[in-house]
Design a protein around this motif. Structure first.
Motif, PDB file in Angstrom:
ATOM      1  N   THR A 245       5.097  10.681  -8.146  1.00 22.44           N
ATOM      2  CA  THR A 245       5.115   9.244  -7.859  1.00 22.44           C
ATOM      3  C   THR A 245       5.555   8.457  -9.078  1.00 22.44           C
ATOM      4  O   THR A 245       6.385   7.542  -8.984  1.00 22.44           O
ATOM      5  CB  THR A 245       3.724   8.773  -7.415  1.00 22.44           C
ATOM      6  OG1 THR A 245       3.326   9.505  -6.247  1.00 22.44           O
ATOM      7  CG2 THR A 245       3.731   7.286  -7.099  1.00 22.44           C
ATOM      8  N   TRP A 246       5.004   8.795 -10.243  1.00 22.45           N
ATOM      9  CA  TRP A 246       5.405   8.099 -11.468  1.00 22.45           C
ATOM     10  C   TRP A 246       6.886   8.304 -11.758  1.00 22.45           C
ATOM     11  O   TRP A 246       7.585   7.371 -12.175  1.00 22.45           O
ATOM     12  CB  TRP A 246       4.579   8.606 -12.647  1.00 22.45           C
ATOM     13  CG  TRP A 246       3.148   8.158 -12.609  1.00 22.45           C
ATOM     14  CD1 TRP A 246       2.626   7.141 -11.858  1.00 22.45           C
ATOM     15  CD2 TRP A 246       2.065   8.708 -13.346  1.00 22.45           C
ATOM     16  NE1 TRP A 246       1.277   7.027 -12.084  1.00 22.45           N
ATOM     17  CE2 TRP A 246       0.901   7.972 -12.992  1.00 22.45           C
ATOM     18  CE3 TRP A 246       1.942   9.746 -14.258  1.00 22.45           C
ATOM     19  CZ2 TRP A 246      -0.349   8.247 -13.534  1.00 22.45           C
ATOM     20  CZ3 TRP A 246       0.693  10.018 -14.803  1.00 22.45           C
ATOM     21  CH2 TRP A 246      -0.432   9.276 -14.443  1.00 22.45           C
ATOM     22  N   THR A 247       7.378   9.521 -11.536  1.00 18.77           N
ATOM     23  CA  THR A 247       8.799   9.794 -11.761  1.00 18.77           C
ATOM     24  C   THR A 247       9.663   8.975 -10.810  1.00 18.77           C
ATOM     25  O   THR A 247      10.698   8.418 -11.204  1.00 18.77           O
ATOM     26  CB  THR A 247       9.090  11.288 -11.573  1.00 18.77           C
ATOM     27  OG1 THR A 247       8.285  12.042 -12.489  1.00 18.77           O
ATOM     28  CG2 THR A 247      10.558  11.598 -11.822  1.00 18.77           C
ATOM     29  N   THR A 248       9.234   8.886  -9.556  1.00 22.69           N
ATOM     30  CA  THR A 248       9.980   8.101  -8.571  1.00 22.69           C
ATOM     31  C   THR A 248      10.011   6.628  -8.948  1.00 22.69           C
ATOM     32  O   THR A 248      11.053   5.965  -8.844  1.00 22.69           O
ATOM     33  CB  THR A 248       9.351   8.265  -7.175  1.00 22.69           C
ATOM     34  OG1 THR A 248       9.368   9.649  -6.812  1.00 22.69           O
ATOM     35  CG2 THR A 248      10.113   7.457  -6.139  1.00 22.69           C
ATOM     36  N   VAL A 249       8.868   6.107  -9.394  1.00 21.05           N
ATOM     37  CA  VAL A 249       8.813   4.705  -9.817  1.00 21.05           C
ATOM     38  C   VAL A 249       9.750   4.467 -10.994  1.00 21.05           C
ATOM     39  O   VAL A 249      10.459   3.453 -11.052  1.00 21.05           O
ATOM     40  CB  VAL A 249       7.370   4.309 -10.187  1.00 21.05           C
ATOM     41  CG1 VAL A 249       7.340   2.938 -10.859  1.00 21.05           C
ATOM     42  CG2 VAL A 249       6.486   4.296  -8.947  1.00 21.05           C
TER      43      VAL A 249
ATOM     44  N   ALA B 243      -3.191   9.649  -2.865  1.00 21.43           N
ATOM     45  CA  ALA B 243      -2.993   9.848  -4.303  1.00 21.43           C
ATOM     46  C   ALA B 243      -1.752   9.114  -4.788  1.00 21.43           C
ATOM     47  O   ALA B 243      -1.754   8.504  -5.865  1.00 21.43           O
ATOM     48  CB  ALA B 243      -2.877  11.340  -4.611  1.00 21.43           C
ATOM     49  N   ALA B 244      -0.685   9.148  -3.989  1.00 21.90           N
ATOM     50  CA  ALA B 244       0.552   8.467  -4.376  1.00 21.90           C
ATOM     51  C   ALA B 244       0.356   6.957  -4.404  1.00 21.90           C
ATOM     52  O   ALA B 244       0.765   6.278  -5.361  1.00 21.90           O
ATOM     53  CB  ALA B 244       1.677   8.838  -3.410  1.00 21.90           C
ATOM     54  N   ALA B 245      -0.283   6.416  -3.355  1.00 24.65           N
ATOM     55  CA  ALA B 245      -0.518   4.971  -3.312  1.00 24.65           C
ATOM     56  C   ALA B 245      -1.460   4.539  -4.426  1.00 24.65           C
ATOM     57  O   ALA B 245      -1.273   3.483  -5.042  1.00 24.65           O
ATOM     58  CB  ALA B 245      -1.086   4.574  -1.950  1.00 24.65           C
TER      59      ALA B 245
ATOM     60  N   VAL C 291       0.310   4.231  -7.696  1.00 22.95           N
ATOM     61  CA  VAL C 291       1.133   3.025  -7.791  1.00 22.95           C
ATOM     62  C   VAL C 291       0.265   1.792  -8.022  1.00 22.95           C
ATOM     63  O   VAL C 291       0.448   1.044  -8.987  1.00 22.95           O
ATOM     64  CB  VAL C 291       1.984   2.843  -6.516  1.00 22.95           C
ATOM     65  CG1 VAL C 291       2.675   1.481  -6.526  1.00 22.95           C
ATOM     66  CG2 VAL C 291       3.016   3.953  -6.404  1.00 22.95           C
ATOM     67  N   PHE C 292      -0.718   1.576  -7.143  1.00 22.50           N
ATOM     68  CA  PHE C 292      -1.452   0.314  -7.147  1.00 22.50           C
ATOM     69  C   PHE C 292      -2.540   0.244  -8.210  1.00 22.50           C
ATOM     70  O   PHE C 292      -3.079  -0.833  -8.461  1.00 22.50           O
ATOM     71  CB  PHE C 292      -2.048   0.050  -5.766  1.00 22.50           C
ATOM     72  CG  PHE C 292      -1.013  -0.325  -4.747  1.00 22.50           C
ATOM     73  CD1 PHE C 292      -0.500  -1.607  -4.711  1.00 22.50           C
ATOM     74  CD2 PHE C 292      -0.532   0.614  -3.847  1.00 22.50           C
ATOM     75  CE1 PHE C 292       0.465  -1.961  -3.782  1.00 22.50           C
ATOM     76  CE2 PHE C 292       0.433   0.277  -2.916  1.00 22.50           C
ATOM     77  CZ  PHE C 292       0.936  -1.017  -2.886  1.00 22.50           C
TER      78      PHE C 292
ATOM     79  N   GLY D 217      -1.816   1.164 -11.262  1.00 18.28           N
ATOM     80  CA  GLY D 217      -1.070   0.955 -12.493  1.00 18.28           C
ATOM     81  C   GLY D 217      -1.034  -0.518 -12.864  1.00 18.28           C
ATOM     82  O   GLY D 217      -1.458  -1.395 -12.100  1.00 18.28           O
ATOM     83  N   GLY D 218      -0.514  -0.801 -14.035  1.00 12.77           N
ATOM     84  CA  GLY D 218      -0.451  -2.185 -14.486  1.00 12.77           C
ATOM     85  C   GLY D 218       0.750  -2.942 -13.965  1.00 12.77           C
ATOM     86  O   GLY D 218       0.686  -4.153 -13.739  1.00 12.77           O
ATOM     87  N   TRP D 219       1.871  -2.228 -13.737  1.00 12.76           N
ATOM     88  CA  TRP D 219       3.100  -2.937 -13.381  1.00 12.76           C
ATOM     89  C   TRP D 219       3.049  -3.622 -12.015  1.00 12.76           C
ATOM     90  O   TRP D 219       3.651  -4.697 -11.866  1.00 12.76           O
ATOM     91  CB  TRP D 219       4.306  -1.995 -13.483  1.00 12.76           C
ATOM     92  CG  TRP D 219       4.375  -0.932 -12.436  1.00 12.76           C
ATOM     93  CD1 TRP D 219       3.894   0.336 -12.514  1.00 12.76           C
ATOM     94  CD2 TRP D 219       4.971  -1.047 -11.141  1.00 12.76           C
ATOM     95  NE1 TRP D 219       4.135   1.016 -11.352  1.00 12.76           N
ATOM     96  CE2 TRP D 219       4.806   0.196 -10.489  1.00 12.76           C
ATOM     97  CE3 TRP D 219       5.628  -2.074 -10.471  1.00 12.76           C
ATOM     98  CZ2 TRP D 219       5.267   0.429  -9.197  1.00 12.76           C
ATOM     99  CZ3 TRP D 219       6.092  -1.846  -9.181  1.00 12.76           C
ATOM    100  CH2 TRP D 219       5.915  -0.605  -8.561  1.00 12.76           C
ATOM    101  N   PRO D 220       2.355  -3.076 -10.987  1.00 15.28           N
ATOM    102  CA  PRO D 220       2.295  -3.840  -9.733  1.00 15.28           C
ATOM    103  C   PRO D 220       1.563  -5.175  -9.895  1.00 15.28           C
ATOM    104  O   PRO D 220       1.910  -6.167  -9.243  1.00 15.28           O
ATOM    105  CB  PRO D 220       1.544  -2.910  -8.770  1.00 15.28           C
ATOM    106  CG  PRO D 220       1.687  -1.549  -9.349  1.00 15.28           C
ATOM    107  CD  PRO D 220       1.696  -1.765 -10.826  1.00 15.28           C
ATOM    108  N   TRP D 221       0.555  -5.200 -10.759  1.00 10.75           N
ATOM    109  CA  TRP D 221      -0.175  -6.444 -10.999  1.00 10.75           C
ATOM    110  C   TRP D 221       0.712  -7.442 -11.737  1.00 10.75           C
ATOM    111  O   TRP D 221       0.723  -8.637 -11.409  1.00 10.75           O
ATOM    112  CB  TRP D 221      -1.448  -6.154 -11.797  1.00 10.75           C
ATOM    113  CG  TRP D 221      -2.436  -5.314 -11.049  1.00 10.75           C
ATOM    114  CD1 TRP D 221      -2.367  -3.967 -10.832  1.00 10.75           C
ATOM    115  CD2 TRP D 221      -3.622  -5.761 -10.394  1.00 10.75           C
ATOM    116  NE1 TRP D 221      -3.446  -3.546 -10.090  1.00 10.75           N
ATOM    117  CE2 TRP D 221      -4.231  -4.624  -9.812  1.00 10.75           C
ATOM    118  CE3 TRP D 221      -4.237  -7.000 -10.261  1.00 10.75           C
ATOM    119  CZ2 TRP D 221      -5.424  -4.703  -9.095  1.00 10.75           C
ATOM    120  CZ3 TRP D 221      -5.428  -7.084  -9.555  1.00 10.75           C
ATOM    121  CH2 TRP D 221      -6.008  -5.944  -8.976  1.00 10.75           C
ATOM    122  N   ALA D 222       1.442  -6.944 -12.723  1.00  8.26           N
ATOM    123  CA  ALA D 222       2.392  -7.823 -13.414  1.00  8.26           C
ATOM    124  C   ALA D 222       3.473  -8.299 -12.450  1.00  8.26           C
ATOM    125  O   ALA D 222       3.875  -9.470 -12.468  1.00  8.26           O
ATOM    126  CB  ALA D 222       3.020  -7.083 -14.594  1.00  8.26           C
TER     127      ALA D 222
END
Length: 202
Positions: A165-169, A37-39, A42-43, A45-50
């Protein structure tokens, strides 16, 4: 024109990482559990692609290669994402919405529209000092903004693992931005600290 093995690898590696980026999100979701769920949070989301497109440009010396490789790598990732998602959905246990050709077409077009400028911005971030700082801050700002919006708009839906996870990011993005600014300011100020008084003055 002959290409050395290292030169060929310099093209293959970023495209392979785009493929890996596309596969990781659906595979993580399919795996389930807290780590999955955590991974997935992250992956998917849009920001890892950007960030991927940005880093492809950052590690290329040529602006043309940055503008070409970044969107191609993103497009490969998009195809891999939807194909993996569709295959896993057929096995059960996963939402297959948007996993068809329409999703590939839409996000494939967006990959080329946004991939090229992101690759160029990544290349411009290579400029040392304050000149490239604003470009280097792009991905931390995007990550902070996206996760903040998700926390605000979707706080009641996702699990605590995803919210954590979102908070950590978000906090990591702030820390990276502070580190980038501090490093740039220190690099600008350090040579001036040891300069004797009057040097450089007319």
């Amino acid at each position: 024109m002959q290409f050395s093995g290292a030169r060929v690898a310099s093209f293959v590696v970023p495209l392979g990482l785009g493929l890996l980026l596309g596969v990781t999100g659906p595979m993580a979701e399919h795996g389930g559990g807290g780590p999955g769920a955590a991974a997935g949070a992250v992956f998917n989301g849009g920001w890892p692609w950007a960030g991927y497109a940005f880093l492809v440009g950052y590690f290329r010396r040529s602006k043309i290669e940055s503008v070409v490789l970044a969107p191609v790598g993103l497009a490969i990732g998009v195809v891999a994402y939807y194909m993996t998602k569709g295959n896993l959905a057929s096995l059960g246990g996963m939402d297959s919405s948007g996993a068809g050709s329409s999703g590939i077409a839409l996000w494939g077009v967006l990959a080329f529209l946004f991939g090229a400028p992101l690759g160029l911005l990544g290349n411009l971030a290579r400029v040392p000092g304050i000149g490239g700082l604003f470009f280097r801050l792009l991905i931390p700002v995007v990550a902070f903004y996206e996760t903040s919006m998700r926390l605000e708009m979707e706080s009641r839906g996702p699990s605590q693992v995803v919210l954590g996870t979102w908070t950590t990011v978000r906090f990591t993005a702030v820390a990276v931005a502070v580190a980038l600014v501090s490093h740039t300011v220190w690099g600008w100020w350090r040579p001036r600290r040891g300069r004797p008084a009057g040097v450089g003055a007319d």
